[in-house]
Design a protein around this motif. Sequence first.
Motif, PDB file in Angstrom:
ATOM      1  N   ALA A  95      26.263 126.827  34.200  1.00  0.00           N
ATOM      2  CA  ALA A  95      27.831 126.285  34.823  1.00  0.00           C
ATOM      3  C   ALA A  95      29.098 126.864  33.766  1.00  0.00           C
ATOM      4  N   GLY A  96      30.029 127.148  34.513  1.00  0.00           N
ATOM      5  CA  GLY A  96      31.105 127.596  33.866  1.00  0.00           C
ATOM      6  C   GLY A  96      32.227 127.460  34.636  1.00  0.00           C
ATOM      7  N   ILE A  97      33.510 127.788  34.013  1.00  0.00           N
ATOM      8  CA  ILE A  97      34.827 127.725  34.804  1.00  0.00           C
ATOM      9  C   ILE A  97      35.809 128.320  33.666  1.00  0.00           C
ATOM     10  N   SER A  98      36.999 128.898  34.559  1.00  0.00           N
ATOM     11  CA  SER A  98      37.919 129.770  33.508  1.00  0.00           C
ATOM     12  C   SER A  98      39.221 129.302  33.963  1.00  0.00           C
ATOM     13  N   ILE A  99      40.182 129.749  33.339  1.00  0.00           N
ATOM     14  CA  ILE A  99      41.549 129.344  33.120  1.00  0.00           C
ATOM     15  C   ILE A  99      42.380 130.681  33.010  1.00  0.00           C
ATOM     16  N   PHE A 100      43.193 131.120  34.045  1.00  0.00           N
ATOM     17  CA  PHE A 100      44.050 132.264  33.960  1.00  0.00           C
ATOM     18  C   PHE A 100      45.596 131.776  33.578  1.00  0.00           C
ATOM     19  N   ILE A 189      22.780 135.827  27.758  1.00  0.00           N
ATOM     20  CA  ILE A 189      23.152 136.858  28.761  1.00  0.00           C
ATOM     21  C   ILE A 189      24.592 137.234  28.638  1.00  0.00           C
ATOM     22  N   LYS A 190      25.075 138.442  28.669  1.00  0.00           N
ATOM     23  CA  LYS A 190      26.559 138.753  28.624  1.00  0.00           C
ATOM     24  C   LYS A 190      26.761 139.562  29.692  1.00  0.00           C
ATOM     25  N   PRO A 191      27.174 139.115  30.804  1.00  0.00           N
ATOM     26  CA  PRO A 191      27.591 139.815  32.188  1.00  0.00           C
ATOM     27  C   PRO A 191      29.224 140.524  32.101  1.00  0.00           C
ATOM     28  N   ALA A 192      29.477 141.502  32.748  1.00  0.00           N
ATOM     29  CA  ALA A 192      30.803 142.007  32.817  1.00  0.00           C
ATOM     30  C   ALA A 192      31.267 141.148  33.806  1.00  0.00           C
ATOM     31  N   ALA A 193      32.283 141.703  34.419  1.00  0.00           N
ATOM     32  CA  ALA A 193      33.163 141.091  35.668  1.00  0.00           C
ATOM     33  C   ALA A 193      32.001 141.117  36.890  1.00  0.00           C
ATOM     34  N   ILE A 194      31.818 139.979  37.238  1.00  0.00           N
ATOM     35  CA  ILE A 194      30.833 139.816  38.266  1.00  0.00           C
ATOM     36  C   ILE A 194      31.362 139.396  39.869  1.00  0.00           C
ATOM     37  N   ASP A 195      31.063 139.874  41.077  1.00  0.00           N
ATOM     38  CA  ASP A 195      31.619 139.392  42.008  1.00  0.00           C
ATOM     39  C   ASP A 195      31.081 138.231  42.597  1.00  0.00           C
ATOM     40  N   THR A 196      31.651 137.071  42.036  1.00  0.00           N
ATOM     41  CA  THR A 196      31.383 135.604  42.458  1.00  0.00           C
ATOM     42  C   THR A 196      32.616 134.906  42.850  1.00  0.00           C
ATOM     43  N   MET A 197      32.394 133.661  42.577  1.00  0.00           N
ATOM     44  CA  MET A 197      33.599 132.671  43.128  1.00  0.00           C
ATOM     45  C   MET A 197      34.416 132.396  41.943  1.00  0.00           C
ATOM     46  N   PHE A 198      34.145 133.050  40.934  1.00  0.00           N
ATOM     47  CA  PHE A 198      34.732 132.827  39.454  1.00  0.00           C
ATOM     48  C   PHE A 198      36.229 132.738  39.528  1.00  0.00           C
ATOM     49  N   ALA A 199      36.915 133.820  40.267  1.00  0.00           N
ATOM     50  CA  ALA A 199      38.518 133.607  40.098  1.00  0.00           C
ATOM     51  C   ALA A 199      38.963 132.712  41.131  1.00  0.00           C
ATOM     52  N   LYS A 208      50.576 135.237  40.610  1.00  0.00           N
ATOM     53  CA  LYS A 208      49.874 135.954  41.236  1.00  0.00           C
ATOM     54  C   LYS A 208      48.233 135.293  41.368  1.00  0.00           C
ATOM     55  N   GLU A 209      47.589 135.387  42.352  1.00  0.00           N
ATOM     56  CA  GLU A 209      46.209 134.938  42.393  1.00  0.00           C
ATOM     57  C   GLU A 209      45.340 135.735  41.199  1.00  0.00           C
ATOM     58  N   PRO A 210      44.413 135.429  40.511  1.00  0.00           N
ATOM     59  CA  PRO A 210      43.724 135.816  39.488  1.00  0.00           C
ATOM     60  C   PRO A 210      42.794 137.052  40.019  1.00  0.00           C
ATOM     61  N   ALA A 211      42.669 138.200  39.410  1.00  0.00           N
ATOM     62  CA  ALA A 211      41.439 139.141  39.755  1.00  0.00           C
ATOM     63  C   ALA A 211      41.109 139.504  38.683  1.00  0.00           C
ATOM     64  N   LEU A 212      39.664 140.283  38.813  1.00  0.00           N
ATOM     65  CA  LEU A 212      38.936 140.611  37.665  1.00  0.00           C
ATOM     66  C   LEU A 212      38.971 142.148  37.403  1.00  0.00           C
ATOM     67  N   PRO A 213      38.980 142.897  36.051  1.00  0.00           N
ATOM     68  CA  PRO A 213      38.878 143.951  35.637  1.00  0.00           C
ATOM     69  C   PRO A 213      37.721 144.791  36.160  1.00  0.00           C
ATOM     70  N   PRO A 214      37.606 145.811  36.654  1.00  0.00           N
ATOM     71  CA  PRO A 214      36.787 146.872  36.971  1.00  0.00           C
ATOM     72  C   PRO A 214      36.150 147.009  35.685  1.00  0.00           C
TER      73      PRO A 214
END
Length: 340
Positions: A95-100, A189-199, A208-214
């Motif tokens: 479980a986790g969450i972020s703030i931009f 486990i140390k993931p890079a940017a992942i296509d989830t509901m994170f943003a 602007k809406e958050p985005a993840l860097p490639p």
Amino acid sequence: MPLTLRRLPEQVMVITGATSGIGLTTARMAAAQGARLVLAARAGDALDELAGELRARGAEVATVTADVGVPGDVERIGQAGIERFGRIDTWVNNAGISIFGRLEDISPEDHHRLFQTNFWGVVNGSLEAVKRMKTRGGGAIINIGSEVSDRAVPLQGMYSASKHAVKAFTDSLRMELEKEGAPLSVTLIKPAAIDTMFAVHARNYMDKEPALPPPIYAPEIVAEAILHAAQTPKRDLFVGGGSAAISAGARLMPRVLDYFMRGTMFKQQRSPVPTRPGRRDALYKPNPEDELRQRQGMPQRVHERSLYTSASMRSTALKTALVGGGALLAAFTLSRRLAR
């Protein structure tokens, strides 16, 4: 006691944050491979729906509506595993969450709430797992960190801080358990940017809406790494060569990485889409509209496989070579970009 991890079809596995993204992907994949599951999340209705889906496919599932930042809730997760299945073999703190947004713009309450979930949720889960597992045959504790466990980024400063803290806690817990000879494997486990509901789930202070860097990777790669660590003791696993390269760059050329991130990350984490009025997030409570979704559906290319991660799960020597190669590649790439 010797450390022996069961095969997945013989395991009882706890997964927190199980109703979206990495947790949801891992739950479905583990159920398909025969694991018995204890699934926890704040969204009770989504948990019930997921449990029904997995039981229809023959899986044994227990659910607990819980906030991992609340120790009493986490204790109920552990108790549910023991009462339903008699033991717990793997505990995944996901479980986790972020703030931009800029650190100085974010309210203290939001900073504290993020840490309550991301850091204290891992602490609560890990210590509950030790209590439930150490004297019942042992098993695996798997904590989900991030590429920002090793290298902070701007505009997600407190998220970076929480993942640094998760790494420090995980490393300390591992050493203490190894010192006493406890039959527990502790993996970060140390993931890079992942296509989830994170943003989508993140609180947003930007215009602007958050985005993840490639580069961006598929959540299935993370789930595969988690299930591998559940059966094979691993100290840590990077998910995506991009994560390993960032970590290597942070060790070898931290100041160069500062310049690079200052020049790129402010732009890459801001999408072209203006922030929606009345935008909902999942910092304090789940958003039912966004539950039971593994992916957001990023407009950028999503890498469905990671050669680096696949290799690192199988060969330590190859992993070392790939880390070195990744570091050289990162240095070359950064130097070219900074020269432009």
